[in-house]
Design an enzyme around this catalytic site. Structure first.
Site, PDB file in Angstrom:
ATOM      1  CB  SER A 140      11.102  67.013  25.024  1.00 64.67           C
ATOM      2  OG  SER A 140      10.198  68.075  25.195  1.00 64.67           O
ATOM      3  CE1 TYR A 153       7.576  64.341  22.012  1.00 67.35           C
ATOM      4  CE2 TYR A 153       7.143  65.979  23.703  1.00 67.35           C
ATOM      5  CZ  TYR A 153       7.901  65.529  22.647  1.00 67.35           C
ATOM      6  OH  TYR A 153       8.988  66.250  22.226  1.00 67.35           O
TER       7      TYR A 153
END
Length: 265
Positions: A140, A153
């Site tokens: 990401s 995350y």
């Protein structure tokens, strides 16, 4: 008994980017092994892909957070000849650290790190036997900077990036190419769409559909791109995060995330 037929594996295949990758690979006439949780319409997806693209589609429903999930996946996958692994399954979320349960953190770590590593290990000899082969890991843009109110995350996605680059170097003489994807925000599910809707215009402009992103990702994977950043604006964001110090990036991004969190409630 194995045949000479080759398969591509996609985890988290039933929704969002994983689903779009399934269609992109099926369109390219790949035989597919789909893995996702139960009750996410995986059988219907497999049937649709098989009928529309006339390829062999097999599937396994499994919960990655369960301790015995890797054992089930290992036994099932290695019945087939595999030359592509797409580690797409992942868990995110936005919340105050102290409001998250132990189970929430455990699930993120289990799926984003443990499952990705162990599935890759389980299938590595299979990939070597069927080389040239490919491994694609979904990281990401969040991996480029720590972000408050997401905490675990981005840290997990930083792991995915580091793991992918290291593994790619290790496997380069085995004819196994490893790519890692750094997508920005994209409309993967209802909750993400809500956050995008209230975010700033720059983020909205940079958003890609999952279908377009899948097309760009697979195209660059097959062209042996090691780090894939889909979309021009995402590339600009990546460069900005590379140049600016953490003392600027962390507060700025975290402030934006906190605003979204407060607006969503």
């Amino acid at each position: 008994m194995k045949t000479t037929t080759r398969y591509s594996v996609i985890t988290g295949a039933s929704q969002g980017l994983g689903r779009s990758i399934c269609f992109e690979l099926a369109r390219r006439r790949h035989n597919l092994l789909l893995i996702a949780k139960a009750d996410e319409n995986l059988p219907e997806l497999a049937d649709r892909l098989a009928k529309n693209y006339h390829t062999d589609i097999q599937f396994l429903e499994v919960d990655f957070t369960q301790v015995n999930s890797i054992e089930k996946i290992d036994k099932w996958l290695n019945k087939y000849n595999v030359n592509m692994l797409i580690n797409n399954a992942g868990i995110g979320g936005t919340n105050y650290f102290h409001d998250c349960s132990f189970d929430t953190f455990d699930s993120i770590i289990s799926v984003n790190i443990r499952t990705l590593v162990l599935i890759t290990r389980a299938i590595i000899e299979n990939l070597k036997l069927n080389a040239p082969s490919y491994i694609l890991n979904i990281s990401s843009m969040a991996s480029c900077c720590p972000i408050a109110f997401k905490t675990i995350y981005p840290a997990s996605k930083s792991f995915v990036y580091s793991f992918s680059r290291s593994l790619g170097e290790e496997l380069k003489n085995d004819n196994i190419h490893v790519s890692v994807v750094l997508p920005g925000a994209f409309r993967s599910n209802i909750n993400v769409c809500k956050r995008i809707a209230i975010s700033n215009w720059w983020n909205k402009t940079g958003c890609l559909t999952t279908n377009h992103m899948a097309y760009l990702i697979i195209k660059q994977l097959l062209n042996y791109k090691k780090v894939i950043i889909p979309g021009i604006l995402n590339k600009i964001n990546w460069l900005i995060l590379k140049v600016l110090p953490y003392t600027i990036c962390i507060p700025a991004i975290s402030k934006s995330i906190k605003k979204e969190l407060q607006l969503i409630g």
